[in-house]
Design a protein around this motif. Structure first.
Motif, PDB file in Angstrom:
ATOM      1  N   ARG A 192       0.838  -1.205   0.000  1.00 25.93           N
ATOM      2  CA  ARG A 192       0.000   0.000   0.000  1.00 25.93           C
ATOM      3  C   ARG A 192       0.870   1.251   0.000  1.00 25.93           C
ATOM      4  NH1 ARG A 192      -3.911   1.320   5.053  1.00 25.93           N
ATOM      5  NH2 ARG A 192      -1.848   1.565   6.028  1.00 25.93           N
ATOM      6  N   TYR A 193       1.925   1.250   0.790  1.00 26.88           N
ATOM      7  CA  TYR A 193       2.820   2.407   0.835  1.00 26.88           C
ATOM      8  C   TYR A 193       3.507   2.613  -0.516  1.00 26.88           C
ATOM      9  CZ  TYR A 193       6.680   5.446   2.217  1.00 26.88           C
ATOM     10  OH  TYR A 193       7.579   6.495   2.294  1.00 26.88           O
ATOM     11  N   LEU A 194       3.963   1.529  -1.121  1.00 30.74           N
ATOM     12  CA  LEU A 194       4.635   1.638  -2.417  1.00 30.74           C
ATOM     13  C   LEU A 194       3.680   2.111  -3.512  1.00 30.74           C
ATOM     14  CD1 LEU A 194       6.727  -1.635  -2.194  1.00 30.74           C
ATOM     15  CD2 LEU A 194       7.686   0.673  -2.354  1.00 30.74           C
ATOM     16  N   VAL A 195       2.437   1.665  -3.462  1.00 31.79           N
ATOM     17  CA  VAL A 195       1.467   2.011  -4.512  1.00 31.79           C
ATOM     18  C   VAL A 195       0.842   3.381  -4.269  1.00 31.79           C
ATOM     19  CG1 VAL A 195      -0.769   1.395  -5.506  1.00 31.79           C
ATOM     20  CG2 VAL A 195       0.946  -0.378  -5.119  1.00 31.79           C
ATOM     21  N   ALA A 202      -2.447   5.697  -8.335  1.00 37.89           N
ATOM     22  CA  ALA A 202      -3.810   6.202  -8.468  1.00 37.89           C
ATOM     23  C   ALA A 202      -3.879   7.452  -9.330  1.00 37.89           C
ATOM     24  CB  ALA A 202      -4.394   6.500  -7.088  1.00 37.89           C
ATOM     25  N   GLU A 203      -2.786   8.180  -9.455  1.00 42.88           N
ATOM     26  CA  GLU A 203      -2.809   9.420 -10.235  1.00 42.88           C
ATOM     27  C   GLU A 203      -3.200   9.147 -11.685  1.00 42.88           C
ATOM     28  OE1 GLU A 203      -2.386  12.355  -8.806  1.00 42.88           O
ATOM     29  OE2 GLU A 203      -1.764  11.596  -6.843  1.00 42.88           O
ATOM     30  N   CYS A 204      -2.902   7.958 -12.168  1.00 46.02           N
ATOM     31  CA  CYS A 204      -3.304   7.584 -13.529  1.00 46.02           C
ATOM     32  C   CYS A 204      -4.478   6.612 -13.535  1.00 46.02           C
ATOM     33  CB  CYS A 204      -2.135   6.948 -14.279  1.00 46.02           C
ATOM     34  SG  CYS A 204      -0.897   8.106 -14.883  1.00 46.02           S
ATOM     35  N   HIS A 205      -4.506   5.684 -12.592  1.00 52.23           N
ATOM     36  CA  HIS A 205      -5.441   4.562 -12.663  1.00 52.23           C
ATOM     37  C   HIS A 205      -6.763   4.793 -11.924  1.00 52.23           C
ATOM     38  CE1 HIS A 205      -2.889   1.653 -14.756  1.00 52.23           C
ATOM     39  NE2 HIS A 205      -1.873   2.197 -14.104  1.00 52.23           N
ATOM     40  N   THR A 206      -6.957   5.986 -11.360  1.00 49.57           N
ATOM     41  CA  THR A 206      -8.218   6.301 -10.691  1.00 49.57           C
ATOM     42  C   THR A 206      -8.896   7.447 -11.439  1.00 49.57           C
ATOM     43  OG1 THR A 206      -7.414   5.571  -8.531  1.00 49.57           O
ATOM     44  CG2 THR A 206      -9.259   7.113  -8.532  1.00 49.57           C
ATOM     45  N   MET A 220      -8.534   2.912  -8.310  1.00 45.99           N
ATOM     46  CA  MET A 220      -7.800   2.064  -9.257  1.00 45.99           C
ATOM     47  C   MET A 220      -8.714   1.436 -10.321  1.00 45.99           C
ATOM     48  SD  MET A 220      -4.692   2.356  -8.243  1.00 45.99           S
ATOM     49  CE  MET A 220      -3.684   2.585  -6.788  1.00 45.99           C
ATOM     50  N   ALA A 221      -9.905   2.017 -10.499  1.00 44.12           N
ATOM     51  CA  ALA A 221     -10.860   1.439 -11.452  1.00 44.12           C
ATOM     52  C   ALA A 221     -10.665   1.942 -12.875  1.00 44.12           C
ATOM     53  CB  ALA A 221     -12.290   1.722 -10.995  1.00 44.12           C
TER      54      ALA A 221
END
Length: 295
Positions: A192-195, A202-206, A220-221
């Motif tokens: 979780r810390y690394l991601v 999340a900056e791209c994948h959310t 992350m959707a």
């Protein structure tokens, strides 16, 4: 009637001015931080996990031991084009004059040492979760890299986004230091810390709303348009059906179980993450497998 209108306009101006003052940039002072010694070797691991070279180095330099962080990459967004700055140790054009408090202000507050708001094209909304020792280690590593005299370039943003003082209002609405995913084990907590902090995935994948804020209910959707790439896919278990070993292989090699190769910005990401210790990559995979499935 004209008098009432004038009073109303003055009240609105006063309210706006007060809001901007309350959300003014406030950099950290050195006295606010404990005395820490950074280690450059550990800092390189932070640098790789945080993907700094993905934006601030020339393409193809992400895997180099000592990349030149002269900036200049164009990051397209619905609000305009951001150009990544020079973050080399150059004291004039880079960040060579930053102390630990200055770098911490940038990463965890989105504020420069001289008191300017940074646009969230720089992912301080994720870096706010960084541990202070990691920032100290990162600074120690950045200080060892080659200096570049490349001048910083101005962003190309339309009104009202080009009004930097308004970023404080945006932060008041969207800046949140809380982690999102659960951490039922130490391995997943590390993932979780690394991601969520260093990797800022999340900056791209959310997906984002109309003002650029992350939709934390769809974590992350996937997003229709990610920074610098056509699309960022849904990487929750509802869509990403790879097992942990396949995720690890992809992050190490850039090759998916379907014989696809990482492309666009993900190629740069893999160039950094693939150099992390195996246990860290396994922790990232465990975190992703533990996400809530969202279609």
């Amino acid at each position: 009637m004209k008098r009432l209108l004038s009073i109303f306009i003055l009240l609105l101006a006063a309210l706006a001015g007060g809001a901007i003052w309350l959300t003014r940039p406030q950099p950290l002072s050195p006295e606010a931080l404990p005395a820490l010694t950074g280690e450059a070797e550990a800092g390189r691991q932070v640098f790789l996990a945080a993907g700094c070279a993905s934006c601030h180095a020339d393409r193809g330099a992400e895997a180099q031991e000592r990349p030149i962080l002269s900036g200049g990459r164009r990051i397209e967004s619905p609000f305009g084009t951001f150009l990544s700055p020079n973050i080399s140790p150059d004291p004039v054009h880079g960040i060579g004059q930053y102390d630990l408090a200055g770098l911490t202000s940038v990463l965890t507050r989105g504020v420069t040492p001289d008191g300017r708001h940074l646009y969230p094209g720089m992912p301080y909304t994720s870096y706010v979760r960084m541990e202070l020792q990691d920032i100290a280690d990162l600074k120690a590593y950045l200080d060892t890299l080659p200096a570049s005299e490349t001048p910083r370039q101005s962003h190309d943003l339309a009104l009202p986004w080009s009004i930097r003082s308004g970023i404080g209002l945006w932060k008041a609405r969207y800046f949140d230091s809380a982690f999102v995913g659960a951490a039922p084990s130490r391995q997943i907590e590390r993932g979780r810390y690394l991601v969520e902090a260093l990797g800022h995935c999340a900056e791209c994948h959310t997906p984002r709303d109309g003002y650029g804020g992350l939709d934390r209910d769809r974590w992350m959707a996937g997003a229709l348009e990610g920074p610098g790439q056509p699309a960022a896919p849904n990487i929750t278990p509802a869509v990403l059906d790879w097992d942990k070993g396949q995720i690890v292989w992809y992050l190490e090699s850039g090759h998916s179980p379907r014989n696809e190769t990482a492309s666009h910005e993900m190629e740069s990401v893999v160039a950094g993450i693939g150099q992390l210790p195996r246990e860290d990559i396994e922790a990232i995979a465990a975190y992703l497998k533990g996400l809530a499935p969202i279609q």
